[in-house]
Design a protein around this motif. Structure first.
Motif, PDB file in Angstrom:
ATOM      1  N   TYR A 211       0.807  -1.218   0.000  1.00 16.26           N
ATOM      2  CA  TYR A 211       0.000   0.000   0.000  1.00 16.26           C
ATOM      3  C   TYR A 211       0.841   1.269   0.000  1.00 16.26           C
ATOM      4  CZ  TYR A 211       0.589  -0.794   5.032  1.00 16.26           C
ATOM      5  OH  TYR A 211       1.111  -1.050   6.279  1.00 16.26           O
ATOM      6  N   LYS A 232       1.276   5.820  10.456  1.00 15.47           N
ATOM      7  CA  LYS A 232       0.066   5.365  11.138  1.00 15.47           C
ATOM      8  C   LYS A 232       0.110   3.845  11.322  1.00 15.47           C
ATOM      9  CE  LYS A 232      -4.851   6.026  11.533  1.00 15.47           C
ATOM     10  NZ  LYS A 232      -6.133   6.347  10.931  1.00 15.47           N
ATOM     11  N   ASN A 233       0.631   3.163  10.314  1.00 15.58           N
ATOM     12  CA  ASN A 233       0.734   1.710  10.436  1.00 15.58           C
ATOM     13  C   ASN A 233       1.826   1.292  11.413  1.00 15.58           C
ATOM     14  OD1 ASN A 233      -1.047   0.027   8.455  1.00 15.58           O
ATOM     15  ND2 ASN A 233      -0.531   1.905   7.370  1.00 15.58           N
ATOM     16  N   ILE A 306      -6.660   3.493  16.329  1.00 13.36           N
ATOM     17  CA  ILE A 306      -5.799   3.548  15.143  1.00 13.36           C
ATOM     18  C   ILE A 306      -6.196   2.494  14.122  1.00 13.36           C
ATOM     19  CG2 ILE A 306      -3.455   3.126  14.337  1.00 13.36           C
ATOM     20  CD1 ILE A 306      -2.550   4.315  17.030  1.00 13.36           C
ATOM     21  N   ASP A 307      -6.440   1.282  14.589  1.00  5.92           N
ATOM     22  CA  ASP A 307      -6.646   0.178  13.661  1.00  5.92           C
ATOM     23  C   ASP A 307      -8.097  -0.297  13.694  1.00  5.92           C
ATOM     24  OD1 ASP A 307      -6.635  -2.103  12.153  1.00  5.92           O
ATOM     25  OD2 ASP A 307      -4.647  -2.722  12.827  1.00  5.92           O
ATOM     26  N   PRO A 308      -8.839  -0.023  12.628  1.00  5.47           N
ATOM     27  CA  PRO A 308     -10.260  -0.386  12.609  1.00  5.47           C
ATOM     28  C   PRO A 308     -10.482  -1.893  12.683  1.00  5.47           C
ATOM     29  CG  PRO A 308      -9.512   0.243  10.424  1.00  5.47           C
ATOM     30  CD  PRO A 308      -8.406   0.583  11.382  1.00  5.47           C
ATOM     31  N   ARG A 309      -9.456  -2.681  12.382  1.00  5.65           N
ATOM     32  CA  ARG A 309      -9.640  -4.134  12.390  1.00  5.65           C
ATOM     33  C   ARG A 309      -9.728  -4.678  13.815  1.00  5.65           C
ATOM     34  NH1 ARG A 309      -4.591  -5.065   8.604  1.00  5.65           N
ATOM     35  NH2 ARG A 309      -3.926  -3.474  10.053  1.00  5.65           N
ATOM     36  N   TYR A 312     -13.157  -5.493  15.707  1.00  7.38           N
ATOM     37  CA  TYR A 312     -14.019  -6.521  15.146  1.00  7.38           C
ATOM     38  C   TYR A 312     -13.644  -7.935  15.548  1.00  7.38           C
ATOM     39  CZ  TYR A 312     -16.003  -2.782  12.492  1.00  7.38           C
ATOM     40  OH  TYR A 312     -16.625  -1.626  12.151  1.00  7.38           O
TER      41      TYR A 312
END
Ligand SMILES: Nc1ncnc2c1ncn2[C@@H]1O[C@H](COP(=O)(O)OP(=O)(O)OP(=O)(O)O)[C@@H](O)[C@H]1O
Ligand SMILES: [Mg+2]
Lengths: 313, 325
Positions: A211, A232-233, A306-309, A312
């Motif tokens: 990415y 950010k990552n 930070i991490d939308p994953r 979930y």
């Protein structure tokens, strides 16, 4: 997000109960009987017995625990064996001092560590990179009391730029800030070295992700590629290190507080332990443990922010 | 192909300077892409297809890579002498690019909308609101249902095919003249592959752009390409119209590739394959790079590198055709 935070807060309850039980049981690991200590070496058996009953030490452990905890929930941590002062009061002042020191040095180490890490990664193998990595190797291995003494000698004694002791407990005042500068640098140096290395290495790893190539192919400026897309990552491992280090800062504060004569919780604990001042030990350990738990909570919330994953799974 | 030329690559050489020596990953590649043309680049893994594409975008990591010589003219402007800032204005706006693996090509921490909007805001002077509308429009165009909702999705909330659609929307949102697709279907299910290929074809016609598509899959080439380059170990082995290549392959390697496509009529027979693997090419490599594996080789092939020879409308790099010139 709100739901996630709420869930995490609920999950904290058993952790806090576990921590408080551990702290409470700690007393049984330390040799010596509380009543004997309070009564003093010349006390008679009856006096000791009276104190035992007064403190409730003759009751079963779980009753004592429940009694202690009901106090804790009301903000009552008991009274010092040594001075008779309320433990909560004694701790409050010291805790603010230690927390000021820890937060200040955490800020220094984050700012210093992240910026040098970014520059080192962006200009990999440059002289700056080599210098940073050299200094950080030194920073990770040098003990903080030694760095503290070095700073005292150079900036305090020789150059007379910074005061070497006399923190007034108010970091938000100019005077307090100046007094805490050297201790905070001392404490944060090793941590910033670690953060710098972590920032550099995780950025270098992420820069090879697909990415990043996509971002470049869109025409994104290299600066933005690194500061937005890559950083950010890279933040997840960086925040992990910052969180772990913050715990280390609290622990390391014991040493630095001694070097710079700061009236912090670290020194309080050392004094309390040598005096077998059980309520004081319990109270301060509980406070530090509580801080650890809160830091963990903050770290977890930051992950999710930070991490939308993360929310979930 | 008398149409206006959009991209002209001439004798492109991109080398990698590694600890093990210099790797000539792309070694003297020349081709043109006209307006509206679709060029396919085929070749096995490591033959230099991606490096060719990234050279055009000037996205070769340096170090270790460097474009050592050649010229890349895009709309009559030399790309190789452009400043970084000028190149950035071309990337994503005049040349869009999509990649092999849609699962890893989108940034996991930003919504697909933000990623498309970013491309728009770099190249067009529009405000956020307008950009958002355009992004939704782009998602609708690539066939994503209820795009006004999907725009707020993160990549992990989408399937691979959807993500590749998002990639295409992102690459095309500024209506580029050229789309470079580096194995856009390799990582996808067969049914999704066909959909994505159709989408690329539709988009090409709709936006009237040129396409450079890289693939291992000759079926893809047959389906979509007007002309084809067959690459091998950094060299162009054959270059010509797709129709010519399929009806009359010239290079032994091309023949081998075509023979290794499974067909229904060969039921029961073993699939043919080309024995061996890519040679380790160095700068002082002598002879034809395919000689080791070639069924029609002669002694000359090991000592002298064949030039690119024109046969009918095609070009082929093989000694076989030398005397027929
Ligand atoms: N960053 C790099 N460093 C060193 N060598 C590289 C680098 N990138 C590519 N190469 C070299 O360039 C050669 C061609 O690579 P390229 O990625 O263009 O192959 P490809 O044809 O796209 O293969 P694939 O079908 O696997 O994508 C490789 O064999 C490799 O040795
Ligand atoms: Mg490739």
């Amino acid at each position: 997000m709100v739901k996630y935070i709420f869930k995490r807060l609920i999950q904290l309850i058993p952790v806090l109960i576990g921590v408080s039980i551990a702290v409470f049981l700690m007393i049984y690991l330390i040799p010596g009987n509380a009543a004997e200590i309070i009564a003093g070496p010349t006390a008679t058996k009856e006096e000791i017995q009276n104190i035992t009953v007064k403190l409730g030490l003759d009751k079963p452990a779980y009753i004592q625990y429940l009694k202690y905890m009901s106090g804790v929930l009301k903000g009552d941590l008991g009274y010092s064996f040594q001075t008779g002062q309320a433990v909560s009061k004694a701790i409050a002042v010291r805790y603010v001092n230690t927390l000021s020191l820890a937060i200040f040095s955490a800020l220094i180490s984050i700012i210093l560590g992240v910026t040098t890490g970014i520059i080192a990664a962006a200009k990999r193998n440059s002289w700056f990179d080599r210098l940073c990595m050299g200094i950080s190797t030194f920073g990770i291995s040098a003990p903080s009391f030694w760095i503290g003494l070095l700073l005292i000698v150079v900036f305090g004694v020789k150059l007379k730029l910074l005061p070497i002791s006399g923190f007034n407990g108010k970091i938000w005042t100019a005077d307090g800030f100046i007094h805490l500068l050297m201790p905070a640098i001392t404490l944060g140096f090793g941590s910033s070295a670690m953060i710098s290395r972590m920032t550099r290495s995780s950025l270098l790893e992420i820069i090879h992700q697909d990415y990043i190539q996509t971002a470049r192919a869109k025409g994104v400026k290299e600066k933005i590629v690194i500061l937005k897309h890559a950083l950010k990552n890279a933040l997840i491992p960086i925040i992990t290190i910052v969180g772990i280090n913050f715990g280390g800062l609290l622990g390391g504060a014991v040493v630095v507080e001694s070097v710079f004569a700061i009236n912090g919780i670290g020194r309080l604990m050392v004094q309390a332990i040598s005096a077998r001042d059980f309520p004081m030990i319990q109270g301060s350990v509980l406070m530090v443990a509580f801080t650890f738990v809160i830091i963990n909570l903050i770290v977890d919330i930051l992950y999710a922010a930070i991490d939308p994953r993360i929310q979930y799974n | 192909m008398n149409r206006e030329i959009l991209l002209e690559v001439n004798d492109l050489k991109t080398y990698f300077y590694t600890v093990d020596g210099v790797v000539p990953a792309v070694d003297g590649v020349s081709f043109t892409i006209s307006k509206g043309e679709t060029l396919g680049i085929v070749g096995e893994s490591g033959s230099g297809k991606s490096v060719t594409a990234r050279s055009i975008m000037r996205l070769i990591p340096n170090p270790p890579g460097k474009i050592v010589s050649g010229s890349i003219k895009f709309k009559d402007e030399e790309l190789l002498t452009k400043k970084d800032s000028e190149m950035r204005m071309i990337r994503g706006s005049k040349i869009g690019m999509i990649f092999q693996d849609p699962m890893t090509s989108l940034n996991p921490l930003f919504t697909v909308g933000d990623q498309i909007i970013e491309a728009l805001c770099i190249h067009q002077n529009i405000d956020k609101k307008e950009a958002k509308e355009k992004a939704i429009e782009a998602l609708r165009m690539v066939g994503i249902p209820s795009p006004e909702k999907r725009i707020n999705n993160y990549p992990h909330q989408m399937s691979g095919g959807m993500r590749q659609r998002v990639m295409i929307a992102m690459a095309l949102v500024c209506s580029p003249d050229l789309l470079i697709a580096d194995e856009p279907t390799t990582a996808l299910d067969v049914t999704i592959q066909a959909q994505i290929l159709d989408l690329i074809k539709d988009m090409k016609n709709m936006l009237n752009m040129s396409v450079m598509i890289i693939t291992h899959d000759l079926g893809v080439v047959a389906d979509i390409a007007d002309s084809v380059i067959v690459m091998y170990a950094g060299k162009m082995m054959e270059y010509g119209r797709a129709f010519d290549m399929f009806s009359n392959p010239l290079h032994p390697y091309t023949k081998g590739l075509l023979d290794s496509i499974p067909t229904l009529s060969m039921e029961g027979d073993r699939l043919k394959s080309i024995e061996g693997s890519l040679p380790n090419v160095t700068l002082d490599y002598k002879g034809c790079r395919f000689a080791d594996r070639c069924s029609e080789r002669c002694e000359k092939c090991f000592v002298e590198e064949p030039p690119l020879i024109k046969v009918n409308d095609s070009y082929v790099r093989c000694h076989k055709y030398l005397n027929r010139r």
